[in-house]
Design a protein around this motif. Structure first.
Motif, mmCIF file in Angstrom:
data_model
loop_
_atom_site.group_PDB
_atom_site.id
_atom_site.type_symbol
_atom_site.label_atom_id
_atom_site.label_comp_id
_atom_site.label_asym_id
_atom_site.label_seq_id
_atom_site.Cartn_x
_atom_site.Cartn_y
_atom_site.Cartn_z
ATOM 1 N N MET A 163 27.706 20.781 53.672
ATOM 2 C CA MET A 163 29.145 21.560 53.675
ATOM 3 C C MET A 163 28.700 22.897 53.349
ATOM 4 N N ALA A 164 29.625 23.822 53.382
ATOM 5 C CA ALA A 164 29.556 25.154 53.006
ATOM 6 C C ALA A 164 31.059 25.685 53.128
ATOM 7 N N TYR A 165 31.114 26.887 52.390
ATOM 8 C CA TYR A 165 32.281 27.849 52.536
ATOM 9 C C TYR A 165 32.124 28.646 53.710
ATOM 10 N N ILE A 166 33.164 28.935 54.378
ATOM 11 C CA ILE A 166 33.207 29.984 55.808
ATOM 12 C C ILE A 166 34.161 31.141 55.395
ATOM 13 N N ILE A 167 33.796 32.347 55.611
ATOM 14 C CA ILE A 167 34.637 33.499 55.735
ATOM 15 C C ILE A 167 35.035 33.851 57.239
ATOM 16 N N THR A 168 36.612 34.022 57.328
ATOM 17 C CA THR A 168 37.142 33.905 58.613
ATOM 18 C C THR A 168 37.633 35.280 58.833
ATOM 19 N N GLU A 169 38.489 35.568 60.041
ATOM 20 C CA GLU A 169 38.794 36.879 60.418
ATOM 21 C C GLU A 169 39.797 37.907 59.296
ATOM 22 N N PRO A 170 40.546 37.380 58.506
ATOM 23 C CA PRO A 170 41.142 38.211 57.525
ATOM 24 C C PRO A 170 39.901 39.140 56.619
ATOM 25 N N CYS A 171 38.973 38.715 56.740
ATOM 26 C CA CYS A 171 37.794 39.569 55.992
ATOM 27 C C CYS A 171 37.818 40.944 56.512
ATOM 28 N N ILE A 194 28.971 34.009 54.293
ATOM 29 C CA ILE A 194 28.215 32.822 53.441
ATOM 30 C C ILE A 194 27.194 32.535 54.006
ATOM 31 N N ASP A 195 26.176 32.475 53.120
ATOM 32 C CA ASP A 195 24.761 31.535 53.779
ATOM 33 C C ASP A 195 25.093 30.100 53.328
ATOM 34 N N PRO A 196 25.162 29.373 54.561
ATOM 35 C CA PRO A 196 25.583 27.987 54.167
ATOM 36 C C PRO A 196 24.310 27.158 53.767
ATOM 37 N N GLU A 197 23.017 27.599 53.738
ATOM 38 C CA GLU A 197 21.876 26.951 53.300
ATOM 39 C C GLU A 197 21.924 26.941 51.662
ATOM 40 N N VAL A 198 22.781 28.198 51.146
ATOM 41 C CA VAL A 198 22.586 28.293 49.823
ATOM 42 C C VAL A 198 23.865 28.044 49.077
ATOM 43 N N TYR A 245 34.014 31.043 63.559
ATOM 44 C CA TYR A 245 33.614 31.573 62.279
ATOM 45 C C TYR A 245 32.369 30.905 61.496
ATOM 46 N N ILE A 246 32.623 29.520 61.808
ATOM 47 C CA ILE A 246 31.648 28.691 61.337
ATOM 48 C C ILE A 246 30.245 29.053 61.846
ATOM 49 N N LYS A 247 30.182 29.186 63.212
ATOM 50 C CA LYS A 247 28.760 29.571 63.768
ATOM 51 C C LYS A 247 28.603 31.016 63.447
ATOM 52 N N ILE A 248 29.519 31.976 63.382
ATOM 53 C CA ILE A 248 29.413 33.477 62.845
ATOM 54 C C ILE A 248 28.764 33.556 61.752
ATOM 55 N N ASN A 249 29.204 32.831 60.744
ATOM 56 C CA ASN A 249 28.542 32.878 59.277
ATOM 57 C C ASN A 249 27.143 32.289 59.198
ATOM 58 N N TYR A 294 22.584 34.610 59.136
ATOM 59 C CA TYR A 294 21.471 34.159 58.683
ATOM 60 C C TYR A 294 20.180 34.117 59.260
ATOM 61 N N VAL A 295 20.472 33.353 60.627
ATOM 62 C CA VAL A 295 19.593 33.012 61.500
ATOM 63 C C VAL A 295 18.810 34.476 61.968
ATOM 64 N N LYS A 296 19.599 35.619 62.067
ATOM 65 C CA LYS A 296 19.183 36.619 62.514
ATOM 66 C C LYS A 296 18.363 37.666 61.452
ATOM 67 N N GLN A 297 18.308 37.234 60.019
ATOM 68 C CA GLN A 297 17.765 37.812 59.050
ATOM 69 C C GLN A 297 16.259 37.782 59.232
#
Ligand code: SF4
Ligand code: SF4
Length: 81
Positions: free
Chosen positions: A1-9, A37-41, A70-74, A78-81
């Motif tokens: 699991m992870a937390y996700i930042i969505t559009e209101p940000c 949010i980095d889902p791995e961390v 936004y799950i994929k967007i977050n 980190y994949v691109k880093q």
């Protein structure tokens, strides 16, 4: 699991969440529209949720239907880093 930042940000991006995250897994540069949010961390502590003034952050299982992408967007940030 992870937390996700969505559009209101987008347009707010005040970094209140960054200050409360115990594992420093919320990132984004000046060129980014929002933070991510980095889902791995992320340790799923939930501290960022109440810190956000615009209710942009959700557990991945609770992301509203309209913001599921936004799950994929977050994660992709980190994949691109
Ligand atoms: S849930 Fe906790 S660990 Fe995950 S991003 Fe929010 S504050 Fe950081
Ligand atoms: S607290 Fe909310 S609006 Fe502010 S940067 Fe974090 S997710 Fe974005």
């Amino acid at each position: 699991m992870a937390y996700i930042i969505t559009e209101p940000c987008i347009g707010t991006k005040d970094k209140s969440c960054v200050d409360v995250c115990p594992v420093d897994c919320i990132h984004g540069g000046d060129e980014d529209q929002q933070l991510f949010i980095d889902p791995e961390v992320c340790i799923d502590c939930g501290a960022c949720v109440s810190a956000c003034p615009v209710e942009a952050i959700y557990a991945d299982s609770d992301v509203p239907e309209k913001w599921q992408n936004y799950i994929k967007i977050n994660a992709d940030y980190y994949v691109k880093q």
